[in-house]
Design a protein around this motif. Structure first.
Motif, PDB file in Angstrom:
ATOM      1  N   GLU A 133      -7.343   5.092   5.196  1.00 30.32           N
ATOM      2  CA  GLU A 133      -6.163   5.645   5.860  1.00 30.32           C
ATOM      3  C   GLU A 133      -5.403   4.553   6.615  1.00 30.32           C
ATOM      4  OE1 GLU A 133      -4.836   8.559   5.705  1.00 30.32           O
ATOM      5  OE2 GLU A 133      -3.453   8.447   7.403  1.00 30.32           O
ATOM      6  N   TRP A 137     -10.254   3.209  -3.691  1.00 29.64           N
ATOM      7  CA  TRP A 137     -11.290   3.069  -2.668  1.00 29.64           C
ATOM      8  C   TRP A 137     -12.653   3.558  -3.152  1.00 29.64           C
ATOM      9  CZ3 TRP A 137     -11.520   0.798   2.202  1.00 29.64           C
ATOM     10  CH2 TRP A 137     -10.361   0.102   2.551  1.00 29.64           C
ATOM     11  N   PRO A 147       0.816  -1.237   0.000  1.00 27.67           N
ATOM     12  CA  PRO A 147       0.000   0.000   0.000  1.00 27.67           C
ATOM     13  C   PRO A 147       0.843   1.278   0.000  1.00 27.67           C
ATOM     14  CG  PRO A 147      -0.812  -1.546   1.634  1.00 27.67           C
ATOM     15  CD  PRO A 147       0.476  -2.105   1.128  1.00 27.67           C
ATOM     16  N   ILE A 154      -4.784   5.900  -4.537  1.00 26.56           N
ATOM     17  CA  ILE A 154      -5.406   5.270  -3.358  1.00 26.56           C
ATOM     18  C   ILE A 154      -6.872   5.683  -3.283  1.00 26.56           C
ATOM     19  CG2 ILE A 154      -5.484   5.320  -0.813  1.00 26.56           C
ATOM     20  CD1 ILE A 154      -3.024   3.906  -1.407  1.00 26.56           C
ATOM     21  N   TRP A 171      -0.773   8.581  -3.850  1.00 29.89           N
ATOM     22  CA  TRP A 171      -1.873   8.943  -2.961  1.00 29.89           C
ATOM     23  C   TRP A 171      -3.197   9.155  -3.687  1.00 29.89           C
ATOM     24  CZ3 TRP A 171       0.901  12.892   0.781  1.00 29.89           C
ATOM     25  CH2 TRP A 171       1.958  12.221   1.405  1.00 29.89           C
ATOM     26  N   TRP A 187      -5.556   1.297   6.111  1.00 34.67           N
ATOM     27  CA  TRP A 187      -4.997   0.354   5.141  1.00 34.67           C
ATOM     28  C   TRP A 187      -3.734   0.933   4.497  1.00 34.67           C
ATOM     29  CZ3 TRP A 187      -4.617   1.091  -0.258  1.00 34.67           C
ATOM     30  CH2 TRP A 187      -4.197  -0.030  -0.974  1.00 34.67           C
ATOM     31  N   HIS A 188      -3.764   2.225   4.192  1.00 33.95           N
ATOM     32  CA  HIS A 188      -2.642   2.849   3.497  1.00 33.95           C
ATOM     33  C   HIS A 188      -1.414   3.005   4.387  1.00 33.95           C
ATOM     34  CE1 HIS A 188      -1.244   6.465   0.840  1.00 33.95           C
ATOM     35  NE2 HIS A 188      -0.457   5.419   0.731  1.00 33.95           N
ATOM     36  N   TRP A 189      -1.618   3.442   5.645  1.00 36.54           N
ATOM     37  CA  TRP A 189      -0.472   3.885   6.433  1.00 36.54           C
ATOM     38  C   TRP A 189      -0.071   3.018   7.617  1.00 36.54           C
ATOM     39  CZ3 TRP A 189       2.936   6.705   4.338  1.00 36.54           C
ATOM     40  CH2 TRP A 189       2.576   7.636   3.359  1.00 36.54           C
ATOM     41  N   GLU A 226      -5.978  11.997  -0.612  1.00 40.18           N
ATOM     42  CA  GLU A 226      -6.887  10.840  -0.510  1.00 40.18           C
ATOM     43  C   GLU A 226      -8.340  11.266  -0.260  1.00 40.18           C
ATOM     44  OE1 GLU A 226      -3.980  11.152   1.204  1.00 40.18           O
ATOM     45  OE2 GLU A 226      -3.145   9.195   1.690  1.00 40.18           O
TER      46      GLU A 226
END
Lengths: 92, 290
Positions: free
Chosen positions: B159, B120, B108, B116, B113, B161-163, B226
Motif C-alpha cells: 500500500e 507483490w 507505481p 499490483i 490495482w 509503495w503503491h500510494w 489489492e
C-alpha cells in the motif's frame, strides 16, 4: 417508465421525497434570503447548508444508534431527528 | 444584473449534476431500497423494515472487519502522509532531476490495482520472490500466506509503495507553487530549515495536503482489489476488510439486503470522517493568522 429494478417501497419513497423537498425549500430560501456564515454552538463557522448537512448526518448516526442499541420502533425516533436538525439549524 | 450573471454558472454545473445523479444518486437510492427488503430475485421482494440494519449492527464479523479497516487506514495515513511530504521535500526543484524523479515516482500509480497484488505475490514468495527469498535466506521464516502479521506487513508495504507517490506528487506540486520571495524573507530573518517548513511550506501545502489526506483515507477505507488478490482476506480473516467482507455477503451469499444495509453504514462512516478531516485541515493555522 418501469422502476421495478430500483425496488421502491413506500417508506423509502417518502424518505427521498422528504429529502428532495428539504433541498428544494433550502434552495428557495437561499434565493429569497442568502445565507450568512456564522458561528453558534458548533465549534466552526457554518452556512445554513452546512448546518443542514450536519443535522442530516447526525440524524443518520442517531438512527444507527437507535437500531443498534434499542429494540424500539424506528418511527419513534422521528421526533429526535426533527429536534436535532431544528437545534443545529437554529443554534449551530 | 450581477445576480443573474452569477446564477448562470449553475447551468454549467448541470451536466455534472446529471452524470452524478445517474452514477451515484440513483444507485444510492436503490441501495436504500434494497436495505429494507429481502430480495430473492426480480419481482420477488419482501419488506422487512430495519431488520437487516439490526442484524448487521450486531454481527461480530463485521465489527472485526470494521476495526481492521480503521487500523489499516490509520496506519496508511500515519506512514504515507509524512513519508510523501518527506519525499517531496527531497525531490530536486530544477534541472533534469525534476523530470527523472517525477517519472520514477509516478510509476507505481500507473499499474492497475489487481496487477499490483500479483506483483507483490511474486515479490514476496519465499522460493522465487526477491523480497521473500532474501528475507528467508536471512533466517526469518517470512510467509504472508500463513502468518497474519506477515500478511499485514506485506499489505502495508504494498500500500505504501503503491500510494505514497500520490501524496509526494501532490505535496511537490504544493511546494513548487510557493513563491521564492517567501524563502528569501525566511533567509533574511535567519529562519532554520524546520521553521521554514513549519511556518511557510506546511501552511502553503494545506490545500493539496487536504486533498491527499481525503483521497488516501477514502481509498484506503474502500480498498478491495489489492488485498483481495494478495491475501484473499486471509490467513483466516486477518486481512478481511470491509469491502472484501461486503462482496462475500453480496455476491458470494447473494444476501443483498444485509449487504445494502451495511453499505449505507459504511457510506456514513466515510462521509463523517471525510468531513471531519476536511474541517480539521481547513482550520489548521487559522488561530495563528489572527
Amino acid at each position: 417508465m418501469d422502476l421495478e429494478w430500483m425496488a421502491w417501497t413506500p417508506p423509502t419513497a417518502i424518505f427521498f421525497i422528504t429529502i428532495a423537498l428539504i433541498l428544494l425549500a433550502m434552495g428557495i430560501w437561499e434565493i429569497i434570503s442568502p445565507t450568512i456564515e456564522r458561528r453558534g454552538i458548533l465549534p466552526l463557522s457554518t452556512t445554513r447548508g452546512d448546518r443542514l448537512f450536519i443535522g442530516l448526518l447526525g440524524s443518520g448516526y442517531i438512527a444507527i444508534a437507535w437500531m443498534g442499541l434499542t429494540d424500539w420502533n424506528l418511527y419513534l425516533s422521528l421526533p429526535v431527528y426533527v429536534s436535532f436538525i431544528g437545534l443545529v439549524m437554529r443554534f449551530g | 444584473m450581477n445576480k443573474w450573471e452569477d446564477n448562470k454558472a449553475w447551468f454549467l454545473v448541470l451536466p455534472v449534476f446529471i452524470v452524478v445523479a445517474f452514477s451515484a444518486i440513483i444507485p444510492l437510492m436503490t441501495v436504500v431500497n434494497y436495505s429494507v427488503q429481502d430480495i430473492f430475485g426480480p419481482g420477488q421482494r419482501y419488506f422487512v423494515g430495519v431488520e437487516w440494519f439490526k442484524e448487521v449492527l450486531n454481527d461480530s464479523r463485521l465489527h472485526d472487519a470494521l476495526w481492521r479497516q480503521f487500523l489499516f487506514s490509520g496506519l496508511v495515513l500515519l506512514i504515507e502522509m509524512p513519508l510523501g511530504i518527506g519525499i517531496a521535500l527531497l525531490m530536486p526543484k530544477k534541472g533534469w532531476g525534476v523530470s527523472a524523479s517525477l517519472v520514477t515516482i509516478a510509476l507505481p500509480l500507473l499499474i492497475p490495482w489487481n496487477v499490483i497484488g500479483t506483483i507483490w505475490i511474486i515479490f514476496t514468495r519465499p522460493d522465487i520472490g526477491l523480497f521473500g527469498a532474501a528475507i528467508n535466506s536471512a533466517g526469518i521464516a517470512f510467509d504472508h500466506t500463513a502468518s497474519p502479521l506477515h500478511a499485514w506487513i506485506t499489505l502495508m508495504f504494498m500500500e505504501v509503495w503503491h500510494w505514497t507517490p500520490l501524496v509526494a506528487l501532490l505535496a511537490y506540486a504544493g511546494l513548487m507553487a510557493i513563491p521564492e520571495a517567501y524563502y528569501q524573507a525566511a533567509r533574511i530573518d535567519g529562519a532554520s530549515a524546520w521553521a521554514t517548513f513549519r511556518y511557510i511550506q506546511l501552511p502553503k501545502m494545506r490545500g493539496v495536503l487536504t486533498i491527499a489526506l481525503l483521497l488516501r483515507f477514502m481509498d484506503s477505507f474502500l480498498i478491495y482489489a489489492e488485498p483481495f488478490v494478495l491475501t484473499g482476506g486471509g490467513p483466516g480473516n486477518s486481512t478481511t476488510f470491509l469491502s472484501i467482507y461486503l462482496v462475500k455477503v453480496a455476491v458470494g451469499q447473494f444476501d443483498l439486503g444485509p449487504a445494502a444495509a451495511f453499505s449505507l453504514i459504511y457510506f456514513l462512516i466515510v462521509l463523517l470522517f471525510s468531513w471531519l478531516f476536511y474541517q480539521a485541515l481547513q482550520n489548521v493555522g487559522k488561530g495563528e493568522e489572527r
